[in-house]
Enzyme design. Structure first.
Site, PDB file in Angstrom:
ATOM      1  N   SER A  70       3.769  -7.750  55.533  1.00 53.55           N
ATOM      2  CA  SER A  70       5.025  -8.447  55.819  1.00 53.55           C
ATOM      3  C   SER A  70       6.117  -8.099  54.802  1.00 53.55           C
ATOM      4  O   SER A  70       6.538  -6.949  54.737  1.00 53.55           O
ATOM      5  CB  SER A  70       4.751  -9.958  55.877  1.00 53.55           C
ATOM      6  OG  SER A  70       5.826 -10.652  56.437  1.00 53.55           O
ATOM      7  N   ASP A 121      11.215   5.002  51.440  1.00 55.29           N
ATOM      8  CA  ASP A 121      12.186   5.742  52.260  1.00 55.29           C
ATOM      9  C   ASP A 121      13.425   6.148  51.484  1.00 55.29           C
ATOM     10  O   ASP A 121      14.061   7.164  51.796  1.00 55.29           O
ATOM     11  CB  ASP A 121      12.607   4.902  53.469  1.00 55.29           C
ATOM     12  CG  ASP A 121      11.592   4.967  54.598  1.00 55.29           C
ATOM     13  OD1 ASP A 121      10.498   5.539  54.387  1.00 55.29           O
ATOM     14  OD2 ASP A 121      11.880   4.437  55.694  1.00 55.29           O
ATOM     15  N   LYS A 126       2.333  -5.706  59.545  1.00 56.12           N
ATOM     16  CA  LYS A 126       2.916  -6.908  60.150  1.00 56.12           C
ATOM     17  C   LYS A 126       4.432  -6.787  60.054  1.00 56.12           C
ATOM     18  O   LYS A 126       5.018  -7.059  59.022  1.00 56.12           O
ATOM     19  CB  LYS A 126       2.399  -8.162  59.446  1.00 56.12           C
ATOM     20  CG  LYS A 126       2.556  -9.445  60.257  1.00 56.12           C
ATOM     21  CD  LYS A 126       3.935 -10.014  60.148  1.00 56.12           C
ATOM     22  CE  LYS A 126       4.040 -11.320  60.900  1.00 56.12           C
ATOM     23  NZ  LYS A 126       5.378 -11.926  60.795  1.00 56.12           N
TER      24      LYS A 126
END
Length: 415
Positions: free
Chosen positions: A313, A324, A338
């Site tokens: 999460s 990224d 999740k």
């Protein structure tokens, strides 16, 4: 000690805490609706307006309402049962109804105190089984040997097969000193019963230490165990303290961190980034919005993040954002996967409704739900005790130290 988000059954759900009072309304009919029918209609409309999947699990949502309202309900409990059945047709364990007692418990559970066994739980989206995301550090569950991905088959002899998360959590809650017995299943092992004595759970979300690598580099080791309301502030204090002590590189340990508040994940990402997108939120109309970093970062020193199957999460939002953006390298195992966001709505009779309203994507538009985030360097590891974390017995930690030693300028460098 950081403020503690107390409710164990939240399982690292990344919530927009939107406590919206959704007023009851009428469906055009020849006869006025009863209060129970109004409540069912109220739930139907909230889902109709906000639910992520506009196919409603490939079914006609208006027909679902029509069938449910065809006959009156003898009492409020019958309406609650009808609501739960209606929501179950969506096949989404995170969209769920909370009766007034459960909803009040959730509200009270934000007070920073916690009693129970100390488990973060989830329903496996593939199997529907009740699984442990992570035991809370230092909790009775952890001391009893419960591990991430353990499957809870029975609670006090009662099968968990058809239980919601809230029902399972309610069965595990209880007064301090009382005993609860769980039937646990683990890959490669026989089923076994585990007896746990409930206790008060205390959690400081941040562990901070200054380490020295074999090469003589000062490494700031930070372990974050949950994304509660104070996690960002606590972590910022820890980073600033380590900077003053001369830390030249960092290892951020998100292993077995089940998540928590979405906003906390965003704020912590901002501590490490001068600029860039942190996460995109996507609703059923498409890209709903994004969260950005606006700098300055507290440090631009090299950073490695440790992740495993219990990283879920908000932890995945943070790990994906820093991976990224080229700010950090990830080491360990593929994360939990999740990627859904829930909002919590207060209903007119004091009950509550959690609805999956959006999913999130990483800055490079990766959808990690059910997939997880793959580390830059995969290092598998047998379970180790909390005392063995960040020691010679911790192969994932040692791999992170090695990466920092081999190429200290690549990780966290900016063009």
């Amino acid at each position: 000690m950081g403020f503690m988000q107390k409710y164990v059954f939240r399982v690292g759900l990344s919530l927009f805490l939107a406590f919206c009072l959704a007023l009851g309304g009428f469906i055009p009919t020849a006869t006025a609706l009863t209060s129970e029918q109004k409540l069912v209609s109220e739930v139907w409309r909230i889902v109709n307006r906000t639910y992520l999947d506009d196919t409603f699990n490939q079914q006609n949502w208006a027909t679902v309402r029509q069938k449910v309202l065809e006959k009156p309900f003898i009492n409020k409990e019958a309406a609650y049962t009808a609501i739960q059945s209606m929501l179950k047709s969506l096949d989404d364990p995170f969209t769920r109804f909370l009766d007034p007692e459960q909803y009040r418990s959730l509200q009270v559970n934000t007070s920073g105190e916690l009693t129970g066994v100390g488990l973060q739980i989830a329903l496996n989206p593939q199997t529907g089984q009740l699984e442990v995301v992570s035991p809370i550090e230092g909790s009775p569950a952890e001391k009893a040997g419960i591990r991430p991905r353990d499957r809870i088959l029975k609670i006090e002899g009662f099968s968990t097969e058809n239980l919601t998360l809230d029902e399972a959590a309610a069965r595990m809650r209880g007064p301090i000193g009382s005993l609860v017995t769980l039937l646990i299943e683990r890959d490669g092992e026989a089923q076994r019963e585990v007896s746990i004595v409930r206790d008060r759970i205390e959690l400081n979300p941040v562990v901070s230490q200054l380490r020295t690598s074999p090469q003589g580099t000062s490494i700031g080791y930070l372990r974050l165990t949950q994304f509660n309301a104070n996690a960002s502030t606590e972590l910022a204090h820890a980073i600033n303290s380590l900077e003053k002590k001369g830390a030249a590189a960092y290892i951020l340990d998100l292993r077995n961190n089940p998540g928590g508040l979405l906003q906390a994940g965003v704020e912590i990402a901002r501590l490490w980034l001068d600029s860039g997108t942190i996460v995109y939120t996507v609703n059923r109309q498409g890209i709903q919005g994004s969260f950005e970093a606006f700098g300055p970062a507290l440090t631009n020193d090299p950073l490695v993040i440790l992740v495993n199957q219990g990283t879920a999460s908000a932890s995945e939002i943070l790990a994906g954002a820093l991976q990224d953006n080229g700010r950090a390298k990830l080491v360990g195992e593929t994360t939990f996967g999740k990627g859904l966001i829930q909002s919590l709505f207060e209903l007119s009779d004091g009950s509550g409704l959690a609805v999956t309203i959006a999913k999130y994507e990483t800055p490079q538009h990766r959808d990690i739900n059910k997939l997880g985030i793959k580390p830059d360097k995969i290092v598998t590891q047998q379970p180790i005790s909390r005392d063995q974390l960040a020691t010679e017995a911790d192969s994932q930690y040692q791999a992170a130290v090695e990466i920092l030693a081999q190429n200290p300028l690549v990780v966290g460098s900016r063009e």
